[in-house]
Design a protein around this motif. Structure first.
Motif, PDB file in Angstrom:
ATOM      1  N   GLN B  73       1.027  -1.116  -0.094  1.00 33.97           N
ATOM      2  CA  GLN B  73       0.209  -0.139  -0.064  1.00 33.97           C
ATOM      3  C   GLN B  73       0.722   1.342   0.137  1.00 33.97           C
ATOM      4  OE1 GLN B  73      -2.718   0.190   3.220  1.00 33.97           O
ATOM      5  NE2 GLN B  73      -3.218   2.517   2.876  1.00 33.97           N
ATOM      6  N   ARG B  75       1.184   5.673  -0.402  1.00 32.30           N
ATOM      7  CA  ARG B  75       0.573   6.776  -0.514  1.00 32.30           C
ATOM      8  C   ARG B  75       1.336   7.769  -1.096  1.00 32.30           C
ATOM      9  NH1 ARG B  75      -1.432   8.416   5.077  1.00 32.30           N
ATOM     10  NH2 ARG B  75      -2.961   6.553   4.669  1.00 32.30           N
ATOM     11  N   VAL B  76       0.710   8.542  -2.173  1.00 30.74           N
ATOM     12  CA  VAL B  76       1.389   9.424  -2.922  1.00 30.74           C
ATOM     13  C   VAL B  76       0.424  10.659  -2.917  1.00 30.74           C
ATOM     14  CG1 VAL B  76       2.184  10.176  -5.307  1.00 30.74           C
ATOM     15  CG2 VAL B  76       1.795   7.572  -4.632  1.00 30.74           C
ATOM     16  N   ILE B  79      -3.558  10.363  -2.282  1.00 31.36           N
ATOM     17  CA  ILE B  79      -4.118   9.142  -2.762  1.00 31.36           C
ATOM     18  C   ILE B  79      -3.363   7.844  -2.242  1.00 31.36           C
ATOM     19  CG2 ILE B  79      -3.216   9.513  -5.058  1.00 31.36           C
ATOM     20  CD1 ILE B  79      -5.183   8.086  -5.987  1.00 31.36           C
ATOM     21  N   ASP B  80      -4.152   6.769  -1.750  1.00 29.30           N
ATOM     22  CA  ASP B  80      -3.542   5.736  -1.370  1.00 29.30           C
ATOM     23  C   ASP B  80      -3.694   4.572  -2.451  1.00 29.30           C
ATOM     24  OD1 ASP B  80      -3.065   6.794   1.179  1.00 29.30           O
ATOM     25  OD2 ASP B  80      -3.732   4.898   2.217  1.00 29.30           O
ATOM     26  N   LEU B  81      -2.550   3.973  -2.760  1.00 30.36           N
ATOM     27  CA  LEU B  81      -2.835   2.977  -3.892  1.00 30.36           C
ATOM     28  C   LEU B  81      -2.220   1.601  -3.561  1.00 30.36           C
ATOM     29  CD1 LEU B  81      -0.914   4.820  -6.683  1.00 30.36           C
ATOM     30  CD2 LEU B  81      -3.088   4.511  -6.427  1.00 30.36           C
ATOM     31  N   ILE B  82      -2.968   0.562  -4.034  1.00 30.11           N
ATOM     32  CA  ILE B  82      -2.401  -0.900  -3.685  1.00 30.11           C
ATOM     33  C   ILE B  82      -1.716  -1.175  -4.744  1.00 30.11           C
ATOM     34  CG2 ILE B  82      -3.618  -1.641  -1.746  1.00 30.11           C
ATOM     35  CD1 ILE B  82      -5.606  -2.967  -3.569  1.00 30.11           C
ATOM     36  N   MET B  83      -0.404  -1.685  -4.829  1.00 32.76           N
ATOM     37  CA  MET B  83       0.182  -2.187  -6.060  1.00 32.76           C
ATOM     38  C   MET B  83       1.281  -3.524  -5.807  1.00 32.76           C
ATOM     39  SD  MET B  83       2.804   0.995  -6.904  1.00 32.76           S
ATOM     40  CE  MET B  83       2.946   0.524  -8.465  1.00 32.76           C
TER      41      MET B  83
END
Lengths: 595, 97
Positions: B73, B75-76, B79-83
């Motif tokens: 997970q 954070r940029v 916005i939080d992303l899962i990749m």
């Protein structure tokens, strides 16, 4: 009639905005140049009749994904008087480039900065006046969930609609092909107009995630949540189901029989024994389906589905699928059709096709009703749940097997990147509206199939004239006889093979078909089933029903989503082959073992 | 071949023709660590997609959570992303100490 298009990224509350603006009057329709159905509604704004169209959520206008292509196709082929861009107030740094891209097209725009309540809580301050100046179009701060600023938003939109749209479709098309330097401009605007705390803290979301995404507890909690959803569907659904069946029976005895009794027997048989009983048997399952969609809407709205994808991704990666695939397979346990449509979020064709091959093996609610009926009819109360559980295991196993077989051919380098939205309490109105859209869509599709299917079964089982209803001398009986060489080795009798033909159209009509064919209901039908198959045959029959193909709608959806006859054909061929092989292996080995 | 591959740690795998060294891509960060994004090494379509999700050069990325084998997970900005780790490995970073 003026046309307003709503555009925005996923997770910006676009649909909430759409629903609040239009009420529940929306419908699904087709548009020139666009291959999918879009939601739209006609409303009155100021002095104008306005058609509002909800476009799919997109991250940018470049058209790399299917949804982005849809938005482009729509804008290129349909005159639009105003585009309303919905942005998430808490993520403006990330979202302004999209707004700038759209504004730069030269199209008439308004910007709605949504979720202003969440931004407030996070300490984000937005200078809307400066932003409107910088963007060169009206900007309104709103909360579509709570209605904050919504009257002003309506006014902004209706004023903007009176401006003349000068841009021709051709000019728009040209502009769509050139856009640069936008990110830099967005960053400049962000630094001028938006004050963000140096590091955002979402305390609530982080606290919940610490438990729900826990490295050890996460997965068990996820399965528990899903178990509870299904448990709730059937605990709450079963009494409702009985109630509907009871009401339908009352109507038949009290209202229909006294009048319809005077009709000629053939017409009476067709209308009451065929149509009414057939549809009634199916209708009693509607409450379960409604409950399922409501609960799924709650899970989806809360933001938990993205977490489910995070938790299950490592498992799915081994199958060549990803976390989103798992969520779609899970959706498939309700109904395969929306699950197949949900694979649109995947951009690589290989990954999408593999997911679409796997989804039809999810034991959907329509198949479940058949299994519940057969297991309660033929097995003891102790055995029935075990058999049902075995069907779920078979469903998962076939999905894995399919992914293994086709995974090598459908390899993809699709990045698995997904936005993780903060948790939001689902709003009742929103859940009901969403649930309603899904259900009305499902019912419209299902009802045509069901009526046609039930009528066909009745005709096939009662003609040619003078044959015994449901007997071997009817057209249905002849069909069964013809299929005998294929179905004998898996223990399915001629009468039941006719049922399979109609199950091919939709599993919802399998029980309806049995009713229409035999003219029996309730306990009498149960008794009849027991004469048609023993326990081994029953399981073989259910395995075949589980695997041979979900329904005609699924095949139609696979075809329309993949736009490839070859793909739909391979999927169908694989299901039929797998179904026959599994049933054959099970039936013959059970017989060999002496059962 | 298989056995050899399993002994090569991820940080030495060649990505887009370049061998990335330790601490040079997003997948090497530990939970809680921050870094500045310096580039994305992927074919055009994939790079475009990662960029449109907020992974742009110059932005700061923080690792919020990693599962042992599964995704991370990140954070940029807001916005939080899962990749997946394999995708995070396409994103080069500098820790800028």
């Amino acid at each position: 009639m003026k046309r307003l298009a709503i555009v925005g990224m996923p997770n910006t509350g676009k649909s909430t905005f759409f629903n609040r603006l239009t009420g529940s009057s929306s419908r699904v329709g087709n548009w020139p140049g666009v291959t999918v159905e879009l939601l739209s509604a006609n409303i009155i704004l100021g002095d104008d009749a306005v058609e509002v169209v909800d476009l799919p959520g997109i991250y940018d206008l470049h058209g790399f994904s299917e949804d982005e292509q849809i938005v482009r196709d729509f804008l290129e082929n349909n005159r639009v008087d105003l585009v309303t861009i919905i942005l998430n107030a808490a993520q403006l740094d990330h979202q302004l480039p999209l707004a700038l891209q759209i504004i730069k097209l030269g199209i008439n725009c308004t910007v709605m900065i949504n979720m202003i309540d969440e931004a407030d809580q996070l300490g984000i301050r937005i200078d809307a006046v400066a932003l409107a100046q910088g963007l060169g179009c009206p900007v309104q701060l709103i909360s579509a969930r709570h209605g904050t600023g919504f009257n002003e938003a309506r006014d902004t939109i209706s004023t903007a609609l009176t401006r003349k749209q000068a841009l021709s479709l051709d000019a728009l098309r040209d502009n769509l092909h050139a856009d640069d330097e936008i990110v830099a401009r967005a960053d400049m605007l962000v630094s001028q107009c938006i004050a963000t705390p140096s590091r955002l803290v979402r305390r609530m979301t982080e606290r919940i995630d610490r438990v729900l995404l826990h490295p050890v507890l996460g997965l068990p909690l996820f399965f528990l949540a899903m178990f509870l959803v299904f448990q709730a569907v059937y605990t709450l659904g079963a009494p409702l189901q009985d109630a509907v069946a009871w009401i339908l029976d009352m109507v038949k005895v009290q209202a229909i029989e006294p009048f319809a009794g005077q009709l000629p027997p053939a017409v009476y048989g067709f209308l009451v024994d065929g149509l009414y009983d057939g549809i009634g048997t199916v209708a009693s399952f509607v409450p379960v389906i409604i409950l399922f969609f409501f609960l799924m809407a709650i899970v989806e709205d809360s933001g938990y589905l993205a977490r489910a994808a995070y938790l299950t991704d490592s498992l799915m990666a081994r199958m060549g699928l990803d976390g989103r695939g798992f969520v779609m397979i899970l959706m498939g346990f309700g109904c395969n059709v929306p699950a197949l449509m949900g694979t649109r979020v995947m951009r690589s064709r290989a990954l999408r096709w593999l997911s679409m091959l796997v989804i039809p093996f999810s034991l959907c609610s329509a198949r479940l009703q058949v299994f519940v009926f057969i297991t309660t009819a033929l097995f003891t109360p102790g055995q029935a749940p075990v058999v049902l559980f075995f069907m779920y295991v078979a469903s998962f196993a076939s999905a894995f097997l399919t992914a293994l077989v086709f995974g090598r051919r459908l390899k993809s380098d699709e990045p698995f990147v997904l936005e993780l939205p903060p948790y939001r309490a689902p709003i009742l109105r929103q859940v009901l509206l969403r649930g309603w859209h899904e259900i009305s869509h499902f019912l419209r599709r299902a009802s045509t199939f069901i009526v046609t299917g039930v009528v066909l079964v009745w005709i096939l089982t009662h003609y040619p004239e003078g044959s015994t209803p449901g007997g071997t001398d009817t057209w249905a009986g002849m069909l069964g006889e013809w299929m005998k060489p294929a179905l004998d080795p898996i223990g399915i009798s001629a009468a039941m093979s006719v049922v399979l033909v109609f199950g091919f159209v939709a599993k919802e009509i399998v029980i309806g078909a049995m009713v229409a064919m035999t003219g029996l209901e309730g306990d009498a039908l149960t008794g009849y089933l027991a004469t048609q198959m023993d326990l081994v045959q029953a399981i073989s029959f259910m395995l075949f029903i589980l695997l041979y193909t979900p329904c005609l709608s699924t095949i139609a959806t696979q075809l329309s989503e993949s736009r490839s006859w070859k793909f739909a054909g391979i999927s169908l061929g694989w299901s039929l082959t797998l179904a026959w092989l599994v049933s054959f292996t099970f039936y013959q080995s059970a017989r060999l073992l002496g059962y | 071949m298989r056995t050899i591959l399993t002994y090569i740690p991820i940080r030495h795998l060649a990505i887009a023709g370049k061998t990335l060294e330790n601490k040079c891509n997003l997948s090497c960060l530990k939970t809680g660590e921050c870094a500045c994004i310096t580039g994305i090494h992927a074919p055009d379509g994939i790079r475009q997609r990662l960029q449109s999700m907020g992974l742009r050069t110059g932005r700061e990325a923080q690792v919020i959570r990693c599962s042992r084998q599964g995704p991370m997970q990140i954070r940029v900005g807001s916005i939080d992303l899962i990749m997946r780790r394999s995708d995070a490995a396409r994103v080069t970073i500098s820790t800028g100490q």
